[in-house]
Design a protein around this motif. Structure first.
Motif, mmCIF file in Angstrom:
data_model
loop_
_atom_site.group_PDB
_atom_site.id
_atom_site.type_symbol
_atom_site.label_atom_id
_atom_site.label_comp_id
_atom_site.label_asym_id
_atom_site.label_seq_id
_atom_site.Cartn_x
_atom_site.Cartn_y
_atom_site.Cartn_z
ATOM 1 N N MET A 1 35.479 -37.079 9.825
ATOM 2 C CA MET A 1 34.176 -37.641 9.604
ATOM 3 C C MET A 1 33.735 -37.442 8.152
ATOM 4 S SD MET A 1 30.900 -37.082 11.943
ATOM 5 C CE MET A 1 29.486 -36.414 11.151
ATOM 6 N N ILE A 2 33.859 -36.237 7.639
ATOM 7 C CA ILE A 2 33.490 -35.975 6.252
ATOM 8 C C ILE A 2 34.434 -36.715 5.308
ATOM 9 C CG2 ILE A 2 33.326 -34.182 4.479
ATOM 10 C CD1 ILE A 2 32.351 -32.292 6.668
ATOM 11 N N LYS A 3 35.724 -36.743 5.677
ATOM 12 C CA LYS A 3 36.710 -37.427 4.846
ATOM 13 C C LYS A 3 36.364 -38.911 4.717
ATOM 14 C CE LYS A 3 41.669 -38.164 4.423
ATOM 15 N NZ LYS A 3 42.987 -37.929 5.021
ATOM 16 N N ASP A 4 35.972 -39.559 5.789
ATOM 17 C CA ASP A 4 35.607 -40.973 5.750
ATOM 18 C C ASP A 4 34.366 -41.196 4.885
ATOM 19 O OD1 ASP A 4 37.699 -41.649 7.415
ATOM 20 O OD2 ASP A 4 36.498 -41.422 9.234
ATOM 21 N N PHE A 5 33.404 -40.281 4.971
ATOM 22 C CA PHE A 5 32.172 -40.375 4.187
ATOM 23 C C PHE A 5 32.486 -40.327 2.691
ATOM 24 C CE2 PHE A 5 28.658 -38.256 1.971
ATOM 25 C CZ PHE A 5 27.609 -39.117 2.274
ATOM 26 N N ILE A 6 33.334 -39.374 2.296
ATOM 27 C CA ILE A 6 33.694 -39.216 0.887
ATOM 28 C C ILE A 6 34.538 -40.391 0.408
ATOM 29 C CG2 ILE A 6 35.029 -37.786 -0.722
ATOM 30 C CD1 ILE A 6 34.063 -35.368 0.963
ATOM 31 N N ARG A 7 35.474 -40.855 1.223
ATOM 32 C CA ARG A 7 36.364 -41.950 0.817
ATOM 33 C C ARG A 7 35.596 -43.239 0.536
ATOM 34 N NH1 ARG A 7 41.806 -41.995 0.378
ATOM 35 N NH2 ARG A 7 41.561 -44.213 0.575
ATOM 36 N N LYS A 8 34.514 -43.474 1.262
ATOM 37 C CA LYS A 8 33.745 -44.699 1.058
ATOM 38 C C LYS A 8 32.988 -44.690 -0.266
ATOM 39 C CE LYS A 8 33.138 -45.792 5.895
ATOM 40 N NZ LYS A 8 32.214 -45.881 7.027
ATOM 41 N N ARG A 9 32.766 -43.509 -0.821
ATOM 42 C CA ARG A 9 31.973 -43.375 -2.041
ATOM 43 C C ARG A 9 32.784 -42.945 -3.251
ATOM 44 N NH1 ARG A 9 29.380 -42.882 2.349
ATOM 45 N NH2 ARG A 9 27.200 -43.382 2.580
ATOM 46 N N SER A 10 34.087 -43.093 -3.179
ATOM 47 C CA SER A 10 34.940 -42.677 -4.283
ATOM 48 C C SER A 10 36.093 -43.654 -4.470
ATOM 49 C CB SER A 10 35.468 -41.267 -4.032
ATOM 50 O OG SER A 10 36.200 -41.216 -2.836
ATOM 51 N N ILE A 11 36.795 -43.481 -5.581
ATOM 52 C CA ILE A 11 37.957 -44.310 -5.907
ATOM 53 C C ILE A 11 39.178 -43.405 -5.874
ATOM 54 C CG2 ILE A 11 39.062 -45.724 -7.669
ATOM 55 C CD1 ILE A 11 36.219 -46.262 -8.776
ATOM 56 N N HIS A 12 40.202 -43.833 -5.195
ATOM 57 C CA HIS A 12 41.441 -43.058 -5.099
ATOM 58 C C HIS A 12 42.544 -43.860 -5.787
ATOM 59 C CE1 HIS A 12 39.818 -40.125 -2.178
ATOM 60 N NE2 HIS A 12 38.959 -41.113 -2.007
ATOM 61 N N VAL A 13 43.200 -43.210 -6.756
ATOM 62 C CA VAL A 13 44.228 -43.886 -7.549
ATOM 63 C C VAL A 13 45.585 -43.230 -7.355
ATOM 64 C CG1 VAL A 13 42.584 -44.674 -9.295
ATOM 65 C CG2 VAL A 13 43.770 -42.506 -9.623
ATOM 66 N N CYS A 14 46.614 -44.020 -7.567
ATOM 67 C CA CYS A 14 47.998 -43.550 -7.489
ATOM 68 C C CYS A 14 48.707 -44.008 -8.757
ATOM 69 C CB CYS A 14 48.671 -44.131 -6.248
ATOM 70 S SG CYS A 14 50.392 -43.663 -6.050
ATOM 71 N N LEU A 15 49.376 -43.086 -9.439
ATOM 72 C CA LEU A 15 50.091 -43.396 -10.671
ATOM 73 C C LEU A 15 51.545 -43.714 -10.356
ATOM 74 C CD1 LEU A 15 50.277 -43.449 -13.787
ATOM 75 C CD2 LEU A 15 50.819 -41.011 -13.670
ATOM 76 N N ILE A 16 52.024 -44.827 -10.899
ATOM 77 C CA ILE A 16 53.427 -45.216 -10.738
ATOM 78 C C ILE A 16 54.003 -45.455 -12.124
ATOM 79 C CG2 ILE A 16 55.027 -46.918 -9.816
ATOM 80 C CD1 ILE A 16 52.965 -47.498 -7.654
ATOM 81 N N CYS A 17 55.007 -44.671 -12.482
ATOM 82 C CA CYS A 17 55.705 -44.856 -13.754
ATOM 83 C C CYS A 17 56.992 -45.609 -13.471
ATOM 84 C CB CYS A 17 56.011 -43.516 -14.407
ATOM 85 S SG CYS A 17 56.940 -43.711 -15.935
ATOM 86 N N THR A 18 57.117 -46.789 -14.034
ATOM 87 C CA THR A 18 58.270 -47.649 -13.750
ATOM 88 C C THR A 18 59.295 -47.654 -14.877
ATOM 89 O OG1 THR A 18 57.070 -49.548 -14.621
ATOM 90 C CG2 THR A 18 56.910 -49.145 -12.253
#
Length: 143
Positions: A1-18
């Motif tokens: 529940m808390i995780k869903d609340f935080i995820r809706k208000r933040s940006i999550h990025v993933c770095l890919i070095c090709t």
């Protein structure tokens, strides 16, 4: 529940070095330091593309990465954004002469929403691009 609340208000990025010299990767890593503190803006770094909103792609897309990049892009849930970071990701940079080993730019393989030029770009420029483009891309899907 808390995780869903935080995820809706933040940006999550993933770095890919090709592929490439990893100069851009060092600048992205600097964003996690106390000087830039990316998390103060609600931007969190993940290694898993299934948990991210945006892909930060660096490098010239080496031959070995061409199919893998498309696979990783498809694993990111909608809505998603892609930022191509650095000269290598945008044009091939210093690897342009090796046309048989590189497939640059990144936009040849996956759709790119924002480009951050430079060799390497400064951490502040990368953070600005994330804050400027990613929320707009994500918001356009919610309408």
């Amino acid at each position: 529940m808390i995780k869903d609340f935080i995820r809706k208000r933040s940006i999550h990025v993933c770095l890919i070095c090709t592929g490439g010299c990893n100069g851009c990767d060092i600048e992205v890593a600097a964003l996690l330091s106390k000087r830039y503190d990316l998390e103060q803006y609600g931007i969190y770094y993940h290694n898993n593309p299934r948990e991210c909103d945006a892909l930060l792609v660096t490098g010239h897309v080496a031959k070995q990465w061409q199919e893998k990049l498309i696979e990783l892009y498809n694993k990111v849930p909608e809505p998603k954004a892609v930022l191509a970071i650095g000269a290598c990701a945008l044009t091939g940079g210093i690897f342009q002469q090796e046309s048989d080993k590189t497939g640059a730019p990144v936009s040849n393989f996956i759709p790119v929403d924002a480009e951050v030029p430079g060799c390497p770009p400064r951490p502040a420029e990368i953070a600005t691009a994330i804050l400027k483009y990613v929320p707009g891309v994500l918001a356009s899907y919610s309408k």
